[in-house]
Design a protein around this motif. Structure first.
Motif, PDB file in Angstrom:
ATOM      1  N   GLY A 233       0.781  -1.224   0.000  1.00 20.29           N
ATOM      2  CA  GLY A 233       0.000   0.000   0.000  1.00 20.29           C
ATOM      3  C   GLY A 233       0.813   1.274   0.000  1.00 20.29           C
ATOM      4  N   LEU A 234       2.126   1.177  -0.133  1.00 23.12           N
ATOM      5  CA  LEU A 234       3.002   2.349  -0.157  1.00 23.12           C
ATOM      6  C   LEU A 234       3.572   2.540  -1.557  1.00 23.12           C
ATOM      7  CD1 LEU A 234       4.969   1.826   3.177  1.00 23.12           C
ATOM      8  CD2 LEU A 234       3.047   3.385   2.782  1.00 23.12           C
ATOM      9  N   HIS A 235       3.808   3.795  -1.916  1.00 22.40           N
ATOM     10  CA  HIS A 235       4.372   4.135  -3.216  1.00 22.40           C
ATOM     11  C   HIS A 235       5.889   4.268  -3.092  1.00 22.40           C
ATOM     12  CE1 HIS A 235       0.455   4.868  -5.082  1.00 22.40           C
ATOM     13  NE2 HIS A 235       0.107   5.450  -3.946  1.00 22.40           N
ATOM     14  N   LEU A 236       6.614   3.581  -3.945  1.00 28.43           N
ATOM     15  CA  LEU A 236       8.069   3.594  -3.951  1.00 28.43           C
ATOM     16  C   LEU A 236       8.574   4.245  -5.235  1.00 28.43           C
ATOM     17  CD1 LEU A 236       7.246   1.308  -1.932  1.00 28.43           C
ATOM     18  CD2 LEU A 236       9.307   0.075  -2.661  1.00 28.43           C
ATOM     19  N   ALA A 237       9.667   5.004  -5.121  1.00 31.16           N
ATOM     20  CA  ALA A 237      10.280   5.624  -6.294  1.00 31.16           C
ATOM     21  C   ALA A 237      11.780   5.691  -6.084  1.00 31.16           C
ATOM     22  CB  ALA A 237       9.713   7.020  -6.544  1.00 31.16           C
ATOM     23  N   ALA A 238      12.539   5.487  -7.154  1.00 28.12           N
ATOM     24  CA  ALA A 238      14.000   5.584  -7.117  1.00 28.12           C
ATOM     25  C   ALA A 238      14.454   6.475  -8.262  1.00 28.12           C
ATOM     26  CB  ALA A 238      14.638   4.203  -7.223  1.00 28.12           C
ATOM     27  N   TYR A 239      15.431   7.337  -7.984  1.00 31.71           N
ATOM     28  CA  TYR A 239      15.927   8.296  -8.972  1.00 31.71           C
ATOM     29  C   TYR A 239      17.453   8.171  -9.050  1.00 31.71           C
ATOM     30  CZ  TYR A 239      11.323  10.397  -8.271  1.00 31.71           C
ATOM     31  OH  TYR A 239       9.968  10.612  -8.158  1.00 31.71           O
ATOM     32  N   GLY A 240      17.966   7.858 -10.239  1.00 28.52           N
ATOM     33  CA  GLY A 240      19.411   7.845 -10.425  1.00 28.52           C
ATOM     34  C   GLY A 240      19.935   9.269 -10.466  1.00 28.52           C
ATOM     35  N   LEU A 241      20.946   9.557  -9.649  1.00 27.80           N
ATOM     36  CA  LEU A 241      21.486  10.913  -9.596  1.00 27.80           C
ATOM     37  C   LEU A 241      22.444  11.109 -10.765  1.00 27.80           C
ATOM     38  CD1 LEU A 241      21.980  11.375  -5.755  1.00 27.80           C
ATOM     39  CD2 LEU A 241      19.953  11.654  -7.187  1.00 27.80           C
ATOM     40  N   GLY A 242      22.298  12.227 -11.422  1.00 25.55           N
ATOM     41  CA  GLY A 242      22.931  12.426 -12.720  1.00 25.55           C
ATOM     42  C   GLY A 242      24.391  12.761 -12.709  1.00 25.55           C
ATOM     43  N   ALA A 243      25.070  12.698 -11.570  1.00 26.64           N
ATOM     44  CA  ALA A 243      26.492  13.037 -11.559  1.00 26.64           C
ATOM     45  C   ALA A 243      27.354  11.931 -12.144  1.00 26.64           C
ATOM     46  CB  ALA A 243      26.948  13.335 -10.125  1.00 26.64           C
ATOM     47  N   GLY A 244      26.769  10.758 -12.392  1.00 22.75           N
ATOM     48  CA  GLY A 244      27.517   9.675 -13.000  1.00 22.75           C
ATOM     49  C   GLY A 244      28.368   8.878 -12.046  1.00 22.75           C
ATOM     50  N   HIS A 245      28.093   8.968 -10.738  1.00 21.47           N
ATOM     51  CA  HIS A 245      28.902   8.264  -9.756  1.00 21.47           C
ATOM     52  C   HIS A 245      28.137   7.156  -9.044  1.00 21.47           C
ATOM     53  CE1 HIS A 245      31.894  11.317 -10.440  1.00 21.47           C
ATOM     54  NE2 HIS A 245      31.060  12.265 -10.081  1.00 21.47           N
ATOM     55  N   GLY A 246      26.927   6.852  -9.477  1.00 22.30           N
ATOM     56  CA  GLY A 246      26.215   5.704  -8.944  1.00 22.30           C
ATOM     57  C   GLY A 246      25.344   5.958  -7.735  1.00 22.30           C
ATOM     58  N   PHE A 247      25.145   7.201  -7.327  1.00 22.20           N
ATOM     59  CA  PHE A 247      24.262   7.491  -6.202  1.00 22.20           C
ATOM     60  C   PHE A 247      22.805   7.403  -6.658  1.00 22.20           C
ATOM     61  CE2 PHE A 247      28.213   9.415  -4.880  1.00 22.20           C
ATOM     62  CZ  PHE A 247      28.267   9.173  -3.521  1.00 22.20           C
ATOM     63  N   VAL A 248      21.922   7.000  -5.736  1.00 22.89           N
ATOM     64  CA  VAL A 248      20.501   6.846  -6.040  1.00 22.89           C
ATOM     65  C   VAL A 248      19.687   7.420  -4.889  1.00 22.89           C
ATOM     66  CG1 VAL A 248      18.621   5.206  -6.456  1.00 22.89           C
ATOM     67  CG2 VAL A 248      20.880   4.778  -7.443  1.00 22.89           C
ATOM     68  N   LEU A 249      18.628   8.153  -5.227  1.00 29.56           N
ATOM     69  CA  LEU A 249      17.677   8.666  -4.253  1.00 29.56           C
ATOM     70  C   LEU A 249      16.467   7.747  -4.216  1.00 29.56           C
ATOM     71  CD1 LEU A 249      16.383  10.833  -2.373  1.00 29.56           C
ATOM     72  CD2 LEU A 249      15.602  11.992  -4.458  1.00 29.56           C
ATOM     73  N   GLY A 250      16.096   7.291  -3.029  1.00 28.89           N
ATOM     74  CA  GLY A 250      14.913   6.462  -2.860  1.00 28.89           C
ATOM     75  C   GLY A 250      13.875   7.173  -2.014  1.00 28.89           C
ATOM     76  N   VAL A 251      12.591   7.007  -2.379  1.00 26.86           N
ATOM     77  CA  VAL A 251      11.493   7.682  -1.678  1.00 26.86           C
ATOM     78  C   VAL A 251      10.369   6.683  -1.441  1.00 26.86           C
ATOM     79  CG1 VAL A 251       9.771   9.519  -1.797  1.00 26.86           C
ATOM     80  CG2 VAL A 251      12.055   9.896  -2.749  1.00 26.86           C
ATOM     81  N   VAL A 252       9.817   6.706  -0.223  1.00 27.10           N
ATOM     82  CA  VAL A 252       8.639   5.915   0.120  1.00 27.10           C
ATOM     83  C   VAL A 252       7.591   6.870   0.665  1.00 27.10           C
ATOM     84  CG1 VAL A 252       7.701   4.084   1.579  1.00 27.10           C
ATOM     85  CG2 VAL A 252      10.011   3.875   0.656  1.00 27.10           C
TER      86      VAL A 252
END
Length: 492
Positions: A233-252
């Motif tokens: 019942g929760l919405h999940l989203a992931a965003y690749g950070l554009g600096a090209g170093h492999g970091f990812v933002l996750g949101v619930v």
């Protein structure tokens, strides 16, 4: 049912439309109104409206298409409703009068069996009034969405300027979305998180989703910039950070309201800048270089932290009378490909790798030094300043310092310096006179150009040059005297 090709506008909850007392709409069949949204309104009296629907519509009809033979024993209403459902229609509004006094029972039964919301439109409510109400509700929703996004952008930008920018941005994002925000490192580990922490199942699902946009992808298969999912019942989203170093933002988040994706995307852009600076080490390297210089380290020792040499020094002034502001200075640095920018004073100074020799830039006048090693940075700074003065005086967009063999190179530099100090000794106590004489000679004795280069009045130039002639006890109209003085000025 196909996914409706809905427009990029906020949907209108059916509950909001039913709450309008001026419309007096009444739901007769179908699922609860709380689960239904309207994206637009369409009116049709076609027996088969499928070809004319895109999906998400509130279809309005007065029943003109219903044949007299249609009744409980026929399949007409089932076929009609099934075509609306197949086209992705959100709801059906049936107008009572002038064709029908009541909503046909067969239509009510068909909508109930196939899960299509059916609304009764009373005689006093026009179809155009229903459409206008939907557009009004859409406009209000759009305004609320824009306000939500604007306020979030401002708070996220303020958070990014705090001493702890990454945790601050995550806190603001989690607060705005009412959920949990997490930053994953290149290896998929949680670097920082804040907000309402979900259970292990949701966190594991979000970690898997982050891997979808992360760096661990098969060769030749580019990762998407974002990915979404729903778990428990929760919405999940992931965003690749554009600096090209492999970091990812996750949101619930418990719900995904209009504008939330835009807010999360803004946070992803800010975090891309922050993590890119941190991961690449350029910010830390510049700070380290500055500290070492302040503590007495020679320039050649710290230059390796800033990049490969040799280096150019560029002095720049914006066209017009105004002094350069920090924003314009940063833009200039970006155009020159360097973050080593000093906007203090009337001119912007930029330290640029020699491989990025600048071309003329619209709106700026540039003076460029020769390519030098770090221990010659002060000399290059002087060269760039003088090149900028010549560029401004000659109204050219760019002047470069010209280092070429000359007769003066035949004299040992130490002996030349001793001779220069002796010749110019009467001017030693007057730096302004020395600089005026140097500029005046470099511009072939032009009063106007020298005034422009030094940002003084031409009469001031005349007075200073006359004072130089008096102190030096010489005739400055003599070309031999000018040549000797120019030789001396090049060695002080």
């Amino acid at each position: 049912m196909p996914d409706p090709a809905v427009p990029p506008t906020p949907p209108v909850p059916l509950t909001a439309l039913l709450a309008r007392e001026d419309l007096a709409l009444r739901q007769l069949a179908g699922p609860p109104a709380e689960d239904v949204v309207i994206h637009w309104v369409h009116t049709s009296e076609m027996a088969d409206p499928y070809p004319y629907l895109l999906g998400g519509e509130l279809l309005l009809s007065a029943g003109v298409h219903i044949p007299d033979a249609a009744g409980p024993g026929t399949s007409y209403f089932d076929d009609y409703v099934s075509r609306i459902v197949a086209a992705g229609g959100a709801a059906l509004g049936f107008g009572v009068a002038p064709v029908h006094d009541t909503v046909p029972e067969g239509l009510v039964a068909a909508c109930a069996s196939q899960g299509l919301p059916l609304l009764e439109v009373p005689p006093r409510t026009t179809f155009s009034g229903v459409a206008r109400a939907v557009w009004q509700l859409m406009a209000r929703a759009r305004l609320a969405e824009l306000r939500h996004v604007t306020e979030a952008q401002q708070s996220l930008a303020a958070a990014a300027s705090r001493p702890d920018p990454v945790p601050s941005v995550l806190r603001q994002l989690a607060g705005r979305l009412g959920g949990w925000a997490v930053l994953y490192g290149p290896e998929g580990t949680e670097i920082a998180s804040t907000g309402r922490k979900p259970g292990d199942e949701v966190r594991a699902a979000l970690s898997r989703l982050a891997a979808v946009v992360g760096p661990a992808r098969a060769a030749g298969a580019p990762a998407p910039s974002s990915a979404t999912d729903s778990v428990a019942g929760l919405h999940l989203a992931a965003y690749g950070l554009g600096a090209g170093h492999g970091f990812v933002l996750g949101v619930v988040a418990a719900q995904r309201t209009p504008g939330d994706h835009t807010v999360a995307s803004v946070a992803a852009v800010l975090l891309s800048l922050l993590t890119g600076e941190q991961q690449s080490g350029t910010g830390a390297a510049r700070s380290s270089a500055l500290v070492r210089l302040l503590l007495g380290a020679p320039p050649e020792e710290v230059a390796g932290l800033l990049g490969d040499g040799p280096w150019l020094v560029v002095h720049a002034r914006p066209d017009g009378d105004g002094a350069p502001d920090p924003v314009a200075a940063s833009a200039l640095g970006a155009a020159l490909g360097s973050a080593l920018v000093d906007p203090a004073g009337d001119a912007v100074r930029v330290l640029v790798p020699a491989g990025r020799a600048p071309d003329p830039l619209p709106g700026w006048t540039l003076g460029v030094s020769a390519a030098v090693a770090p221990h010659d940075w002060p000399t290059a700074d002087t060269q760039a300043a003088r090149a900028l003065a010549r560029a401004r005086a000659t109204r050219s967009p760019l002047q470069r310092h010209s280092a070429r063999p000359a007769l003066a190179d035949l004299v040992p530099s130490q002996e030349a310096a001793v001779h220069a100090r002796a010749v110019l000794a009467p001017l030693t106590a007057h730096p302004a006179l020395t600089e005026t004489l140097r500029t005046w000679l470099s511009l072939h004795g032009s009063w106007d150009r020298t005034a422009v280069a030094l940002s003084v009045h031409r009469n001031t130039v005349r007075q200073r040059v006359a004072r130089c002639a008096t102190l030096l006890e010489t005739d400055l109209d003599d070309p031999d005297v000018r040549m000797e003085l120019w030789f001396a000025l090049r060695h002080v």
